[in-house]
Scaffold this active site. Structure first.
Site, PDB file in Angstrom:
ATOM      1  N   HIS A 305       0.854  -1.196   0.000  1.00  0.00           N
ATOM      2  CA  HIS A 305       0.000   0.000   0.000  1.00  0.00           C
ATOM      3  C   HIS A 305       0.884   1.239   0.000  1.00  0.00           C
ATOM      4  CE1 HIS A 305      -3.180   2.806   1.173  1.00  0.00           C
ATOM      5  NE2 HIS A 305      -4.010   1.863   0.772  1.00  0.00           N
ATOM      6  N   ASP A 363      -7.819  -5.618   0.210  1.00  0.00           N
ATOM      7  CA  ASP A 363      -8.285  -6.476  -0.889  1.00  0.00           C
ATOM      8  C   ASP A 363      -7.892  -7.936  -0.714  1.00  0.00           C
ATOM      9  OD1 ASP A 363      -7.521  -3.598  -2.582  1.00  0.00           O
ATOM     10  OD2 ASP A 363      -9.535  -4.452  -2.593  1.00  0.00           O
TER      11      ASP A 363
HETATM   12  C1  SDX Z   1      -6.372  -0.031  -2.793  1.00  0.00           C
HETATM   13  O1  SDX Z   1      -4.673   4.570  -2.089  1.00  0.00           O
HETATM   14  C2  SDX Z   1      -5.516   3.880  -1.403  1.00  0.00           C
HETATM   15  O2  SDX Z   1      -5.833   4.199  -0.290  1.00  0.00           O
HETATM   16  C3  SDX Z   1      -6.108   2.697  -2.117  1.00  0.00           C
HETATM   17  C4  SDX Z   1      -7.070   1.849  -1.305  1.00  0.00           C
HETATM   18  C5  SDX Z   1      -8.329   2.612  -0.999  1.00  0.00           C
HETATM   19  O3  SDX Z   1      -9.024   2.229  -0.046  1.00  0.00           O
HETATM   20  O4  SDX Z   1      -8.680   3.526  -1.805  1.00  0.00           O
HETATM   21  O5  SDX Z   1      -6.448   1.432  -0.099  1.00  0.00           O
HETATM   22  C6  SDX Z   1      -7.500   0.606  -2.080  1.00  0.00           C
HETATM   23  O6  SDX Z   1      -6.159   0.295  -3.927  1.00  0.00           O
HETATM   24  C7  SDX Z   1      -5.479  -0.996  -2.052  1.00  0.00           C
HETATM   25  C8  SDX Z   1      -4.266  -1.488  -2.916  1.00  0.00           C
HETATM   26  C9  SDX Z   1      -4.787  -2.605  -3.840  1.00  0.00           C
HETATM   27  N1  SDX Z   1      -3.764  -2.953  -4.846  1.00  0.00           N
HETATM   28  C10 SDX Z   1      -3.091  -4.116  -4.777  1.00  0.00           C
HETATM   29  O7  SDX Z   1      -3.193  -4.932  -3.850  1.00  0.00           O
HETATM   30  C11 SDX Z   1      -2.183  -4.363  -5.970  1.00  0.00           C
HETATM   31  C12 SDX Z   1      -0.834  -4.922  -5.492  1.00  0.00           C
HETATM   32  N2  SDX Z   1      -0.145  -3.850  -4.752  1.00  0.00           N
HETATM   33  C13 SDX Z   1       0.855  -3.087  -5.501  1.00  0.00           C
HETATM   34  O8  SDX Z   1       0.548  -2.897  -6.865  1.00  0.00           O
HETATM   35  C14 SDX Z   1       1.304  -1.816  -4.745  1.00  0.00           C
HETATM   36  O9  SDX Z   1       1.632  -2.212  -3.471  1.00  0.00           O
HETATM   37  C15 SDX Z   1       0.371  -0.631  -4.678  1.00  0.00           C
HETATM   38  C16 SDX Z   1      -0.121  -0.199  -6.004  1.00  0.00           C
HETATM   39  C17 SDX Z   1      -0.780  -0.920  -3.786  1.00  0.00           C
HETATM   40  C18 SDX Z   1       1.181   0.527  -4.040  1.00  0.00           C
HETATM   41  O10 SDX Z   1       2.148   0.877  -4.945  1.00  0.00           O
HETATM   42  P1  SDX Z   1       3.243   2.036  -4.637  1.00  0.00           P
HETATM   43  O11 SDX Z   1       2.897   2.763  -3.387  1.00  0.00           O
HETATM   44  O12 SDX Z   1       3.438   2.816  -5.876  1.00  0.00           O
HETATM   45  O13 SDX Z   1       4.510   1.219  -4.252  1.00  0.00           O
HETATM   46  P2  SDX Z   1       5.506   0.637  -5.306  1.00  0.00           P
HETATM   47  O14 SDX Z   1       4.761  -0.030  -6.430  1.00  0.00           O
HETATM   48  O15 SDX Z   1       6.497   1.702  -5.651  1.00  0.00           O
HETATM   49  O16 SDX Z   1       6.193  -0.525  -4.433  1.00  0.00           O
HETATM   50  C19 SDX Z   1       7.332  -0.265  -3.632  1.00  0.00           C
HETATM   51  C20 SDX Z   1       8.205  -1.500  -3.810  1.00  0.00           C
HETATM   52  C21 SDX Z   1       8.508  -1.793  -5.291  1.00  0.00           C
HETATM   53  O17 SDX Z   1       9.764  -2.467  -5.335  1.00  0.00           O
HETATM   54  P3  SDX Z   1      11.086  -1.550  -5.714  1.00  0.00           P
HETATM   55  O18 SDX Z   1      10.777  -0.932  -7.075  1.00  0.00           O
HETATM   56  O19 SDX Z   1      11.196  -0.530  -4.587  1.00  0.00           O
HETATM   57  O20 SDX Z   1      12.199  -2.568  -5.751  1.00  0.00           O
HETATM   58  O21 SDX Z   1       7.505  -2.663  -3.324  1.00  0.00           O
HETATM   59  C22 SDX Z   1       7.259  -3.567  -4.408  1.00  0.00           C
HETATM   60  C23 SDX Z   1       7.429  -2.787  -5.704  1.00  0.00           C
HETATM   61  O22 SDX Z   1       7.889  -3.655  -6.748  1.00  0.00           O
HETATM   62  N3  SDX Z   1       5.880  -4.027  -4.278  1.00  0.00           N
HETATM   63  C24 SDX Z   1       5.479  -5.276  -4.414  1.00  0.00           C
HETATM   64  C25 SDX Z   1       4.100  -5.263  -4.156  1.00  0.00           C
HETATM   65  N4  SDX Z   1       3.708  -4.008  -3.895  1.00  0.00           N
HETATM   66  C26 SDX Z   1       4.810  -3.239  -3.962  1.00  0.00           C
HETATM   67  N5  SDX Z   1       6.152  -6.395  -4.729  1.00  0.00           N
HETATM   68  C27 SDX Z   1       5.402  -7.531  -4.796  1.00  0.00           C
HETATM   69  N6  SDX Z   1       4.064  -7.612  -4.550  1.00  0.00           N
HETATM   70  C28 SDX Z   1       3.392  -6.478  -4.230  1.00  0.00           C
HETATM   71  N7  SDX Z   1       2.070  -6.518  -4.003  1.00  0.00           N
END
Ligand code: SDX
Length: 429
Positions: A305, A363
Protein backbone atom coordinates in the site's frame (compact mmCIF):
# COMPACT_ATOMS: atom_id res chain seq x y z
CA UNK A 1 4.96 32.35 14.38
CA UNK A 2 4.53 30.41 11.12
CA UNK A 3 7.17 27.71 10.62
CA UNK A 4 9.00 28.09 7.30
CA UNK A 5 11.27 26.14 4.98
CA UNK A 6 14.06 27.66 2.92
CA UNK A 7 14.97 26.43 -0.56
CA UNK A 8 18.18 27.62 -2.20
CA UNK A 9 18.21 27.79 -6.02
CA UNK A 10 21.36 28.99 -7.82
CA UNK A 11 22.62 30.61 -4.65
CA UNK A 12 19.32 32.46 -4.03
CA UNK A 13 17.24 31.58 -0.94
CA UNK A 14 13.44 31.37 -0.96
CA UNK A 15 11.23 30.90 2.10
CA UNK A 16 7.97 28.95 2.00
CA UNK A 17 5.50 28.56 4.91
CA UNK A 18 5.10 25.17 6.62
CA UNK A 19 1.47 24.35 7.42
CA UNK A 20 0.61 22.10 10.37
CA UNK A 21 -2.47 19.86 10.47
CA UNK A 22 -4.29 18.30 13.42
CA UNK A 23 -1.92 15.32 13.15
CA UNK A 24 0.31 13.72 10.55
CA UNK A 25 3.11 15.23 8.43
CA UNK A 26 3.34 19.02 8.08
CA UNK A 27 3.24 20.38 4.51
CA UNK A 28 5.41 22.94 2.78
CA UNK A 29 3.11 25.39 0.97
CA UNK A 30 4.77 25.75 -2.44
CA UNK A 31 1.81 27.43 -4.16
CA UNK A 32 4.00 30.52 -4.72
CA UNK A 33 7.09 28.53 -5.79
CA UNK A 34 6.73 29.11 -9.54
CA UNK A 35 5.91 32.80 -9.13
CA UNK A 36 8.94 33.24 -6.83
CA UNK A 37 11.50 30.98 -8.48
CA UNK A 38 10.32 30.15 -12.02
CA UNK A 39 10.57 26.47 -11.09
CA UNK A 40 7.93 23.75 -10.83
CA UNK A 41 8.17 20.68 -8.61
CA UNK A 42 7.62 17.18 -9.98
CA UNK A 43 6.31 14.18 -8.03
CA UNK A 44 4.99 11.29 -10.24
CA UNK A 45 2.25 9.46 -8.34
CA UNK A 46 2.16 12.26 -5.77
CA UNK A 47 4.25 10.21 -3.31
CA UNK A 48 5.23 13.35 -1.34
CA UNK A 49 2.55 15.80 -2.46
CA UNK A 50 -0.65 16.84 -0.70
CA UNK A 51 -3.36 17.89 -3.16
CA UNK A 52 -5.63 19.60 -0.62
CA UNK A 53 -6.51 20.10 3.00
CA UNK A 54 -9.12 17.62 4.27
CA UNK A 55 -10.90 16.79 7.52
CA UNK A 56 -12.70 13.65 6.38
CA UNK A 57 -10.31 10.70 6.88
CA UNK A 58 -6.87 10.31 8.41
CA UNK A 59 -4.58 7.33 7.89
CA UNK A 60 -1.57 6.71 10.14
CA UNK A 61 0.40 4.50 7.72
CA UNK A 62 3.17 3.66 10.17
CA UNK A 63 0.81 2.58 12.96
CA UNK A 64 -1.72 0.97 10.61
CA UNK A 65 -4.64 3.09 11.84
CA UNK A 66 -7.49 4.86 9.99
CA UNK A 67 -10.01 7.41 11.30
CA UNK A 68 -13.28 8.67 9.78
CA UNK A 69 -13.90 12.20 11.10
CA UNK A 70 -11.71 11.26 14.10
CA UNK A 71 -13.48 7.98 14.93
CA UNK A 72 -11.34 4.78 14.60
CA UNK A 73 -12.62 2.97 11.50
CA UNK A 74 -12.33 -0.49 13.06
CA UNK A 75 -14.51 0.62 16.01
CA UNK A 76 -17.08 2.06 13.60
CA UNK A 77 -17.04 -1.23 11.64
CA UNK A 78 -18.06 -3.09 14.80
CA UNK A 79 -20.54 -0.58 16.26
CA UNK A 80 -21.99 1.60 13.48
CA UNK A 81 -23.68 1.01 10.12
CA UNK A 82 -22.67 1.97 6.59
CA UNK A 83 -25.55 4.42 6.22
CA UNK A 84 -24.56 6.15 9.48
CA UNK A 85 -20.98 6.38 8.14
CA UNK A 86 -22.30 7.97 4.94
CA UNK A 87 -24.03 10.57 7.16
CA UNK A 88 -20.83 11.04 9.24
CA UNK A 89 -18.57 11.53 6.21
CA UNK A 90 -20.98 14.03 4.62
CA UNK A 91 -21.88 16.02 7.76
CA UNK A 92 -18.72 15.66 9.87
CA UNK A 93 -20.57 14.39 12.99
CA UNK A 94 -22.69 11.42 13.98
CA UNK A 95 -26.44 12.05 13.63
CA UNK A 96 -28.74 12.71 16.59
CA UNK A 97 -31.75 10.38 16.77
CA UNK A 98 -33.91 12.93 14.91
CA UNK A 99 -31.24 13.58 12.27
CA UNK A 100 -30.80 9.81 11.78
CA UNK A 101 -34.54 9.26 11.23
CA UNK A 102 -34.75 12.12 8.70
CA UNK A 103 -31.65 10.89 6.83
CA UNK A 104 -32.55 7.18 6.75
CA UNK A 105 -36.09 8.00 5.56
CA UNK A 106 -34.75 10.36 2.88
CA UNK A 107 -32.40 7.70 1.53
CA UNK A 108 -35.24 5.16 1.42
CA UNK A 109 -37.30 7.61 -0.64
CA UNK A 110 -34.60 7.69 -3.31
CA UNK A 111 -33.69 3.99 -3.70
CA UNK A 112 -35.66 3.50 -6.94
CA UNK A 113 -34.23 4.73 -10.24
CA UNK A 114 -36.12 6.34 -13.13
CA UNK A 115 -37.92 3.43 -14.85
CA UNK A 116 -36.46 4.44 -18.22
CA UNK A 117 -32.93 3.72 -16.94
CA UNK A 118 -33.69 0.05 -17.59
CA UNK A 119 -33.32 0.80 -21.31
CA UNK A 120 -29.67 1.70 -20.69
CA UNK A 121 -28.85 -1.80 -19.56
CA UNK A 122 -30.45 -3.36 -22.64
CA UNK A 123 -27.83 -1.67 -24.79
CA UNK A 124 -25.02 -3.73 -23.22
CA UNK A 125 -23.89 -7.24 -24.14
CA UNK A 126 -25.13 -9.60 -21.38
CA UNK A 127 -21.56 -10.59 -20.52
CA UNK A 128 -20.37 -6.98 -20.06
CA UNK A 129 -18.33 -6.39 -16.91
CA UNK A 130 -20.66 -4.69 -14.38
CA UNK A 131 -18.11 -1.86 -13.98
CA UNK A 132 -18.35 -1.10 -17.72
CA UNK A 133 -22.10 -0.74 -17.23
CA UNK A 134 -21.90 1.19 -13.97
CA UNK A 135 -19.40 3.81 -15.14
CA UNK A 136 -21.94 4.65 -17.87
CA UNK A 137 -25.24 4.50 -16.02
CA UNK A 138 -23.96 6.50 -13.01
CA UNK A 139 -22.92 9.30 -15.37
CA UNK A 140 -26.36 8.99 -17.04
CA UNK A 141 -28.03 9.91 -13.72
CA UNK A 142 -27.33 13.52 -14.73
CA UNK A 143 -29.64 13.01 -17.71
CA UNK A 144 -32.46 11.71 -15.50
CA UNK A 145 -32.13 14.09 -12.54
CA UNK A 146 -31.35 17.51 -14.08
CA UNK A 147 -33.13 19.15 -11.11
CA UNK A 148 -30.15 18.43 -8.81
CA UNK A 149 -27.03 19.14 -10.85
CA UNK A 150 -26.32 22.77 -9.98
CA UNK A 151 -23.11 22.42 -7.95
CA UNK A 152 -23.50 25.99 -6.61
CA UNK A 153 -26.88 25.25 -5.04
CA UNK A 154 -26.38 23.77 -1.54
CA UNK A 155 -29.81 22.13 -1.54
CA UNK A 156 -29.23 20.52 -4.96
CA UNK A 157 -25.83 19.29 -3.76
CA UNK A 158 -27.50 17.51 -0.85
CA UNK A 159 -30.27 16.03 -3.03
CA UNK A 160 -27.78 14.69 -5.61
CA UNK A 161 -25.58 13.27 -2.83
CA UNK A 162 -28.54 11.49 -1.24
CA UNK A 163 -29.69 10.25 -4.65
CA UNK A 164 -26.25 8.67 -5.23
CA UNK A 165 -26.09 6.99 -1.82
CA UNK A 166 -29.59 5.62 -2.44
CA UNK A 167 -29.40 4.74 -6.14
CA UNK A 168 -25.88 3.41 -6.68
CA UNK A 169 -26.67 0.11 -4.87
CA UNK A 170 -29.83 -0.26 -6.98
CA UNK A 171 -27.83 0.30 -10.18
CA UNK A 172 -25.07 -2.08 -9.04
CA UNK A 173 -27.61 -4.82 -8.33
CA UNK A 174 -29.26 -4.13 -11.72
CA UNK A 175 -25.85 -4.51 -13.44
CA UNK A 176 -25.46 -7.92 -11.80
CA UNK A 177 -29.01 -9.07 -12.62
CA UNK A 178 -28.59 -7.97 -16.23
CA UNK A 179 -25.29 -9.88 -16.55
CA UNK A 180 -26.95 -13.16 -15.44
CA UNK A 181 -30.19 -12.68 -17.41
CA UNK A 182 -32.43 -12.37 -14.36
CA UNK A 183 -35.14 -9.70 -13.92
CA UNK A 184 -34.32 -6.55 -11.97
CA UNK A 185 -35.53 -6.63 -8.35
CA UNK A 186 -36.97 -3.39 -6.95
CA UNK A 187 -35.70 -2.05 -3.61
CA UNK A 188 -37.61 -3.22 -0.51
CA UNK A 189 -37.57 -0.30 1.91
CA UNK A 190 -38.66 -2.45 4.83
CA UNK A 191 -35.04 -3.74 4.85
CA UNK A 192 -31.91 -1.90 6.00
CA UNK A 193 -29.32 -0.68 3.49
CA UNK A 194 -27.18 -3.82 3.16
CA UNK A 195 -30.12 -6.24 3.49
CA UNK A 196 -31.82 -4.31 0.67
CA UNK A 197 -28.72 -4.63 -1.52
CA UNK A 198 -28.59 -8.38 -0.89
CA UNK A 199 -32.27 -8.82 -1.82
CA UNK A 200 -31.91 -6.73 -5.01
CA UNK A 201 -28.88 -8.85 -5.94
CA UNK A 202 -29.93 -12.36 -4.93
CA UNK A 203 -33.73 -12.10 -4.70
CA UNK A 204 -36.01 -13.45 -7.46
CA UNK A 205 -39.68 -12.59 -8.19
CA UNK A 206 -40.64 -16.24 -7.74
CA UNK A 207 -39.73 -16.40 -4.06
CA UNK A 208 -39.80 -14.21 -0.94
CA UNK A 209 -36.17 -13.28 -0.20
CA UNK A 210 -34.87 -14.52 3.18
CA UNK A 211 -32.17 -12.25 4.61
CA UNK A 212 -29.08 -14.03 5.97
CA UNK A 213 -28.22 -11.72 8.90
CA UNK A 214 -24.59 -12.96 9.06
CA UNK A 215 -24.14 -12.08 5.40
CA UNK A 216 -25.89 -8.70 5.53
CA UNK A 217 -23.91 -7.70 8.67
CA UNK A 218 -20.69 -8.81 6.95
CA UNK A 219 -21.59 -6.79 3.84
CA UNK A 220 -22.38 -3.73 5.94
CA UNK A 221 -18.94 -4.01 7.60
CA UNK A 222 -17.33 -4.38 4.18
CA UNK A 223 -19.15 -1.22 3.02
CA UNK A 224 -17.90 0.66 6.13
CA UNK A 225 -14.29 -0.45 5.57
CA UNK A 226 -14.40 0.69 1.93
CA UNK A 227 -16.28 3.98 2.49
CA UNK A 228 -13.33 6.37 2.33
CA UNK A 229 -9.53 6.49 2.34
CA UNK A 230 -8.05 10.00 2.02
CA UNK A 231 -6.84 11.10 -1.44
CA UNK A 232 -6.60 7.67 -3.12
CA UNK A 233 -6.52 7.47 -6.92
CA UNK A 234 -10.30 7.38 -7.47
CA UNK A 235 -11.06 10.11 -4.92
CA UNK A 236 -8.36 12.32 -6.44
CA UNK A 237 -9.92 11.62 -9.86
CA UNK A 238 -13.33 12.73 -8.58
CA UNK A 239 -11.82 15.90 -7.10
CA UNK A 240 -9.97 16.78 -10.30
CA UNK A 241 -13.01 16.10 -12.51
CA UNK A 242 -15.33 18.03 -10.18
CA UNK A 243 -12.92 20.99 -10.04
CA UNK A 244 -14.10 21.95 -13.54
CA UNK A 245 -17.62 22.43 -12.12
CA UNK A 246 -19.13 19.43 -13.92
CA UNK A 247 -22.31 17.99 -12.39
CA UNK A 248 -22.05 15.64 -9.38
CA UNK A 249 -23.19 12.48 -11.16
CA UNK A 250 -20.59 12.86 -13.92
CA UNK A 251 -17.92 13.67 -11.30
CA UNK A 252 -18.66 10.56 -9.24
CA UNK A 253 -18.72 8.37 -12.38
CA UNK A 254 -15.02 9.24 -12.90
CA UNK A 255 -14.35 7.61 -9.52
CA UNK A 256 -15.88 4.38 -10.84
CA UNK A 257 -13.53 4.50 -13.82
CA UNK A 258 -10.36 4.97 -11.77
CA UNK A 259 -11.39 2.47 -9.09
CA UNK A 260 -11.76 -0.28 -11.70
CA UNK A 261 -7.97 -0.56 -12.18
CA UNK A 262 -6.32 -3.76 -10.80
CA UNK A 263 -3.85 -1.70 -8.76
CA UNK A 264 -6.73 0.04 -6.99
CA UNK A 265 -10.30 -1.17 -6.53
CA UNK A 266 -9.87 -4.01 -9.01
CA UNK A 267 -7.31 -5.67 -6.72
CA UNK A 268 -9.95 -7.64 -4.78
CA UNK A 269 -10.99 -9.46 -7.96
CA UNK A 270 -7.30 -9.91 -8.92
CA UNK A 271 -6.39 -11.16 -5.41
CA UNK A 272 -9.05 -13.89 -5.43
CA UNK A 273 -8.06 -14.95 -8.95
CA UNK A 274 -4.44 -15.11 -7.76
CA UNK A 275 -5.34 -17.23 -4.69
CA UNK A 276 -7.39 -19.58 -6.90
CA UNK A 277 -4.45 -19.84 -9.34
CA UNK A 278 -2.07 -20.71 -6.48
CA UNK A 279 -4.70 -23.23 -5.37
CA UNK A 280 -2.52 -25.14 -2.94
CA UNK A 281 -0.22 -24.10 -0.05
CA UNK A 282 2.55 -26.16 -1.65
CA UNK A 283 2.68 -23.74 -4.60
CA UNK A 284 3.06 -20.61 -2.42
CA UNK A 285 6.91 -20.49 -2.50
CA UNK A 286 6.81 -20.41 -6.31
CA UNK A 287 4.54 -17.34 -6.28
CA UNK A 288 6.50 -15.58 -3.53
CA UNK A 289 9.58 -16.04 -5.76
CA UNK A 290 7.74 -14.55 -8.75
CA UNK A 291 6.58 -11.57 -6.65
CA UNK A 292 10.18 -10.84 -5.64
CA UNK A 293 11.61 -11.24 -9.16
CA UNK A 294 12.12 -7.73 -10.62
CA UNK A 295 12.02 -9.15 -14.16
CA UNK A 296 8.58 -10.65 -13.47
CA UNK A 297 5.65 -8.15 -13.55
CA UNK A 298 3.71 -10.39 -11.13
CA UNK A 299 2.85 -8.76 -7.80
CA UNK A 300 1.06 -10.32 -4.85
CA UNK A 301 -2.42 -8.85 -5.32
CA UNK A 302 -3.91 -7.64 -2.06
CA UNK A 303 -0.44 -6.88 -0.71
CA UNK A 304 1.31 -3.53 -0.28
CA UNK A 305 0.00 0.00 0.00
CA UNK A 306 1.18 3.52 -0.76
CA UNK A 307 0.33 4.75 2.74
CA UNK A 308 0.18 1.71 5.04
CA UNK A 309 3.69 0.60 5.95
CA UNK A 310 2.11 -1.62 8.57
CA UNK A 311 -0.81 -4.03 8.55
CA UNK A 312 -3.89 -2.40 6.89
CA UNK A 313 -6.38 -2.16 9.80
CA UNK A 314 -9.16 -2.95 7.33
CA UNK A 315 -7.50 -6.26 6.45
CA UNK A 316 -7.67 -7.28 10.12
CA UNK A 317 -11.43 -6.66 10.24
CA UNK A 318 -11.83 -8.28 6.81
CA UNK A 319 -10.00 -11.44 7.96
CA UNK A 320 -12.26 -11.70 11.04
CA UNK A 321 -15.39 -11.11 8.92
CA UNK A 322 -14.18 -13.74 6.46
CA UNK A 323 -13.90 -16.31 9.25
CA UNK A 324 -17.44 -15.41 10.42
CA UNK A 325 -18.93 -15.92 6.95
CA UNK A 326 -17.04 -19.17 6.32
CA UNK A 327 -18.10 -20.43 9.77
CA UNK A 328 -21.74 -19.65 8.95
CA UNK A 329 -21.36 -21.67 5.76
CA UNK A 330 -19.74 -24.58 7.60
CA UNK A 331 -16.55 -23.96 5.57
CA UNK A 332 -14.09 -23.27 8.40
CA UNK A 333 -11.36 -25.11 6.48
CA UNK A 334 -12.03 -23.36 3.16
CA UNK A 335 -9.08 -24.21 0.88
CA UNK A 336 -8.70 -20.69 -0.57
CA UNK A 337 -8.72 -19.21 2.93
CA UNK A 338 -6.02 -21.68 4.00
CA UNK A 339 -3.90 -20.59 1.02
CA UNK A 340 -4.46 -16.91 1.94
CA UNK A 341 -3.53 -17.41 5.62
CA UNK A 342 -0.40 -19.44 4.74
CA UNK A 343 0.61 -16.95 2.02
CA UNK A 344 0.29 -14.09 4.51
CA UNK A 345 2.32 -16.00 7.12
CA UNK A 346 5.16 -16.85 4.70
CA UNK A 347 5.27 -13.38 3.11
CA UNK A 348 5.37 -11.59 6.48
CA UNK A 349 8.42 -13.64 7.45
CA UNK A 350 10.21 -12.97 4.15
CA UNK A 351 13.01 -10.37 4.10
CA UNK A 352 11.75 -8.81 0.82
CA UNK A 353 8.30 -8.05 2.24
CA UNK A 354 9.69 -6.98 5.60
CA UNK A 355 12.24 -4.61 4.06
CA UNK A 356 9.67 -3.09 1.67
CA UNK A 357 7.01 -2.99 4.44
CA UNK A 358 4.50 -4.92 2.37
CA UNK A 359 1.50 -6.16 4.33
CA UNK A 360 -1.92 -7.51 3.34
CA UNK A 361 -4.28 -4.69 2.38
CA UNK A 362 -8.07 -4.58 2.39
CA UNK A 363 -8.29 -6.48 -0.89
CA UNK A 364 -6.50 -9.59 0.37
CA UNK A 365 -9.44 -11.06 2.29
CA UNK A 366 -12.41 -9.18 0.81
CA UNK A 367 -12.51 -11.31 -2.34
CA UNK A 368 -12.66 -14.60 -0.40
CA UNK A 369 -15.46 -13.21 1.80
CA UNK A 370 -17.56 -11.87 -1.08
CA UNK A 371 -17.04 -15.03 -3.11
CA UNK A 372 -18.23 -17.14 -0.14
CA UNK A 373 -21.32 -14.91 0.11
CA UNK A 374 -22.21 -15.75 -3.48
CA UNK A 375 -20.94 -12.65 -5.32
CA UNK A 376 -19.07 -13.38 -8.57
CA UNK A 377 -15.61 -11.76 -8.74
CA UNK A 378 -16.90 -9.29 -11.35
CA UNK A 379 -19.12 -7.79 -8.62
CA UNK A 380 -16.27 -7.14 -6.16
CA UNK A 381 -15.26 -3.77 -7.59
CA UNK A 382 -18.90 -2.62 -8.01
CA UNK A 383 -19.36 -3.36 -4.28
CA UNK A 384 -16.22 -1.35 -3.53
CA UNK A 385 -17.68 1.49 -5.65
CA UNK A 386 -21.05 1.32 -3.83
CA UNK A 387 -19.19 1.82 -0.55
CA UNK A 388 -16.75 4.45 -1.79
CA UNK A 389 -19.58 6.60 -3.14
CA UNK A 390 -19.98 7.93 0.42
CA UNK A 391 -16.33 9.05 0.44
CA UNK A 392 -16.39 10.44 -3.07
CA UNK A 393 -19.40 12.69 -2.41
CA UNK A 394 -17.97 13.84 0.93
CA UNK A 395 -14.74 14.92 -0.79
CA UNK A 396 -16.74 16.46 -3.64
CA UNK A 397 -18.65 18.59 -1.10
CA UNK A 398 -15.50 19.46 0.90
CA UNK A 399 -13.75 20.60 -2.27
CA UNK A 400 -16.57 23.01 -3.13
CA UNK A 401 -16.63 24.39 0.43
CA UNK A 402 -12.84 24.94 0.38
CA UNK A 403 -12.16 28.67 -0.17
CA UNK A 404 -8.87 27.70 -1.85
CA UNK A 405 -10.76 25.52 -4.38
CA UNK A 406 -9.79 26.20 -8.02
CA UNK A 407 -9.75 24.10 -11.17
CA UNK A 408 -7.00 21.49 -10.99
CA UNK A 409 -4.37 22.10 -13.69
CA UNK A 410 -0.97 20.41 -13.02
CA UNK A 411 2.14 21.65 -14.88
CA UNK A 412 4.90 19.44 -16.40
CA UNK A 413 8.60 19.01 -17.15
CA UNK A 414 8.69 19.20 -20.97
CA UNK A 415 11.19 16.76 -22.47
CA UNK A 416 9.91 16.80 -26.06
CA UNK A 417 11.29 18.26 -29.30
CA UNK A 418 12.59 21.83 -29.49
CA UNK A 419 10.44 24.12 -31.77
CA UNK A 420 11.00 23.06 -35.43
CA UNK A 421 9.68 24.00 -38.92
CA UNK A 422 6.87 22.01 -40.60
CA UNK A 423 8.01 20.29 -43.87
CA UNK A 424 5.14 19.55 -46.28
CA UNK A 425 4.73 15.93 -47.33
CA UNK A 426 5.71 16.66 -50.95
CA UNK A 427 9.07 17.93 -49.68
CA UNK A 428 9.74 14.93 -47.44
CA UNK A 429 11.61 11.88 -48.75
C1 SDX B 1 -6.37 -0.03 -2.79
O1 SDX B 1 -4.67 4.57 -2.09
C2 SDX B 1 -5.52 3.88 -1.40
O2 SDX B 1 -5.83 4.20 -0.29
C3 SDX B 1 -6.11 2.70 -2.12
C4 SDX B 1 -7.07 1.85 -1.31
C5 SDX B 1 -8.33 2.61 -1.00
O3 SDX B 1 -9.02 2.23 -0.05
O4 SDX B 1 -8.68 3.53 -1.80
O5 SDX B 1 -6.45 1.43 -0.10
C6 SDX B 1 -7.50 0.61 -2.08
O6 SDX B 1 -6.16 0.30 -3.93
C7 SDX B 1 -5.48 -1.00 -2.05
C8 SDX B 1 -4.27 -1.49 -2.92
C9 SDX B 1 -4.79 -2.60 -3.84
N1 SDX B 1 -3.76 -2.95 -4.85
C10 SDX B 1 -3.09 -4.12 -4.78
O7 SDX B 1 -3.19 -4.93 -3.85
C11 SDX B 1 -2.18 -4.36 -5.97
C12 SDX B 1 -0.83 -4.92 -5.49
N2 SDX B 1 -0.14 -3.85 -4.75
C13 SDX B 1 0.85 -3.09 -5.50
O8 SDX B 1 0.55 -2.90 -6.87
C14 SDX B 1 1.30 -1.82 -4.75
O9 SDX B 1 1.63 -2.21 -3.47
C15 SDX B 1 0.37 -0.63 -4.68
C16 SDX B 1 -0.12 -0.20 -6.00
C17 SDX B 1 -0.78 -0.92 -3.79
C18 SDX B 1 1.18 0.53 -4.04
O10 SDX B 1 2.15 0.88 -4.94
P1 SDX B 1 3.24 2.04 -4.64
O11 SDX B 1 2.90 2.76 -3.39
O12 SDX B 1 3.44 2.82 -5.88
O13 SDX B 1 4.51 1.22 -4.25
P2 SDX B 1 5.51 0.64 -5.31
O14 SDX B 1 4.76 -0.03 -6.43
O15 SDX B 1 6.50 1.70 -5.65
O16 SDX B 1 6.19 -0.52 -4.43
C19 SDX B 1 7.33 -0.27 -3.63
C20 SDX B 1 8.20 -1.50 -3.81
C21 SDX B 1 8.51 -1.79 -5.29
O17 SDX B 1 9.76 -2.47 -5.34
P3 SDX B 1 11.09 -1.55 -5.71
O18 SDX B 1 10.78 -0.93 -7.07
O19 SDX B 1 11.20 -0.53 -4.59
O20 SDX B 1 12.20 -2.57 -5.75
O21 SDX B 1 7.50 -2.66 -3.32
C22 SDX B 1 7.26 -3.57 -4.41
C23 SDX B 1 7.43 -2.79 -5.70
O22 SDX B 1 7.89 -3.65 -6.75
N3 SDX B 1 5.88 -4.03 -4.28
C24 SDX B 1 5.48 -5.28 -4.41
C25 SDX B 1 4.10 -5.26 -4.16
N4 SDX B 1 3.71 -4.01 -3.89
C26 SDX B 1 4.81 -3.24 -3.96
N5 SDX B 1 6.15 -6.39 -4.73
C27 SDX B 1 5.40 -7.53 -4.80
N6 SDX B 1 4.06 -7.61 -4.55
C28 SDX B 1 3.39 -6.48 -4.23
N7 SDX B 1 2.07 -6.52 -4.00
Amino acid sequence: MTKKSTIEINGKKFDFPILEGTTGPDVIDISKLYASTGNFTIDPGFTSTASCQSSITYIDGDKGECYYRGYPMDELAEKSSYLEIAYLLWNGSLPTKAEWTEYADAIKNHTMVHEQMKNFFNGFRRGSHPMAILTSVVAALSAFYPDSIDVNDLEQRQISARRMIAKVPTLAAMAYKYSIGQPFIYPDNSLDYSENFMQMTFGVPAEKYKVNKVFSKALDKIFILHADHEQNASTSTVRLAASSGVNPFASISTGFTSLWGPLHGGANEAALNMLKEIGDVKKIPEYIKKAKDKSDPFKLMGFGHRVYKNYDPRAKVMQKTCHEVLEDLGRKDDKIMQVALELEKIALQDEYFIEKKLYPNIDFYSGITLNAMGFPSTMFTPLFAVARTAGWIAHWKEMYLDPQNKIGRPRQLYIGEKPRKFIELKNRN
